[in-house]
Design an enzyme around this catalytic site. Structure first.
Site, short mmCIF file in Angstrom:
data_model
loop_
_atom_site.label_atom_id
_atom_site.label_comp_id
_atom_site.label_asym_id
_atom_site.label_seq_id
_atom_site.Cartn_x
_atom_site.Cartn_y
_atom_site.Cartn_z
N ASP A 67 34.99 33.79 45.17
CA ASP A 67 33.44 34.08 44.85
C ASP A 67 32.66 33.12 44.82
O ASP A 67 33.01 31.87 44.98
CB ASP A 67 33.41 35.11 43.59
CG ASP A 67 34.28 34.46 42.36
OD1 ASP A 67 34.44 33.32 42.70
OD2 ASP A 67 34.57 35.12 41.59
N ASN A 136 35.26 40.66 30.13
CA ASN A 136 35.30 42.09 30.25
C ASN A 136 36.12 42.64 31.12
O ASN A 136 36.23 43.79 31.63
CB ASN A 136 33.73 42.72 30.92
CG ASN A 136 33.50 41.94 31.95
OD1 ASN A 136 34.46 41.08 32.51
ND2 ASN A 136 32.49 42.16 32.72
N HIS A 138 36.99 41.79 34.09
CA HIS A 138 36.85 41.38 35.66
C HIS A 138 37.73 40.32 36.25
O HIS A 138 38.47 39.57 35.49
CB HIS A 138 35.31 40.96 35.97
CG HIS A 138 35.03 39.38 35.60
ND1 HIS A 138 33.50 39.23 35.39
CD2 HIS A 138 35.78 38.38 35.76
CE1 HIS A 138 33.71 37.77 35.05
NE2 HIS A 138 34.81 37.40 35.11
N GLU A 143 33.24 43.76 38.80
CA GLU A 143 32.96 44.06 37.43
C GLU A 143 33.50 45.42 37.03
O GLU A 143 33.53 46.30 37.92
CB GLU A 143 31.32 43.89 37.29
CG GLU A 143 30.87 42.52 37.53
CD GLU A 143 31.05 41.40 36.34
OE1 GLU A 143 31.94 41.58 35.64
OE2 GLU A 143 30.23 40.74 36.25
#
Ligand code: F6R
Length: 244
Positions: A67, A136, A138, A143
């Site tokens: 990314d 979280n 990811h 996400e």
């Protein structure tokens, strides 16, 4: 999915690097999928050490990063291209032309995502993918959502990710709100996956990823369906194992 509980960050990094080193030695033309963030730094340090002692050679390796932030170019200290150059690429004998990170400055980020996806497909996919875990849940910047996004895409970063990553920037306002990320398809198609998890802040997400249902609410849970995924986690991230 195998979970390997390591005593500490250092042991986690060494063990993960040993697996990557084995891949590089056995298959010197491998395509390595790489992650940024604080977790893989120890693993990259160990790979640099193994290169310096002559144990591994990266001359035929090609790399694909997961990314990049939209809006940040290679000269920005927090861009993932800059991170990779500083933390790994500049210290080993990788051909710079064989390292790929999405272009965060592309005029059309959606088009860049499509081109990146095609580039990875033309390489024949990823042989070994290194992942970190967001607090979280990811992976890459996939996400939590109500569905999994298969392909490479432009993503709006969640508030939690912006909060977590603000530690790398001088203020929260400077954290980009979007990124280009590989989707779950290319991650799941990788021959091997290594998930690195360190620290108690990741414990909740790790427990859900390993023991919870497979759900796009916790993207890393999809790794339960990968045929060759090894999680290297330190004890701090695994305290839940000893609860009850
Ligand atoms: C980075 C990436 C992210 C990070 C994750 C954990 O390329 O794709 O998924 O791996 O946010 O980051 P750290 O290791 O900084 O806690």
């Amino acid at each position: 999915m195998k979970l390997l509980v390591c005593n500490d960050y250092q042991e986690m990094s060494k063990k993960a690097a040993a697996l990557i080193a084995a891949q590089v030695k056995l298959f010197p033309e491998s395509i390595l999928g790489l992650a940024t963030g604080s977790t893989p730094i120890g693993t990259y340090d160990e790979l640099i050490r193994l290169y310096n002692t002559g144990e591994i050679d990266f001359s035929e390796i090609e790399t694909v990063n997961l990314d990049e932030y939209v809006g940040l170019g290679p000269d920005h200290e927090q861009s993932y291209r800059h991170f990779m150059n500083e933390q790994l690429f500049n210290h080993i004998n990788l051909d710079p032309e064989m390292t790929h990170v999405p272009n965060g400055l592309a005029a059309n980020p959606e088009e860049e995502a499509e081109n990146y996806e095609m580039m990875v497909e033309c390489l024949g996919g990823i042989d070994l993918q290194v992942l970190g875990l967001g607090p979280n849940g990811h992976i890459g910047f996939n996400e939590p959502d109500s569905f999994f996004t298969p392909g490479t895409h432009v993503v709006d970063l969640s508030k939690e990710t912006i909060d977590a990553n603000s530690r790398f920037f001088s203020s929260r306002a400077e954290v980009p709100h979007q990124a280009i990320t590989l989707g779950v398809k290319q991650i799941m198609q990788a021959g091997k996956v290594i998930l690195l998890v360190s620290g108690e802040k990741k414990a909740k997400a790790l427990k859900a990823a390993v023991t919870g249902p497979v759900t796009p609410d916790l993207p890393a849970s999809i790794l339960q369906l990968h045929p060759d995924c090894t999680v290297f986690a330190d004890e701090a991230a695994c305290e839940w194992i000893y609860d009850d």
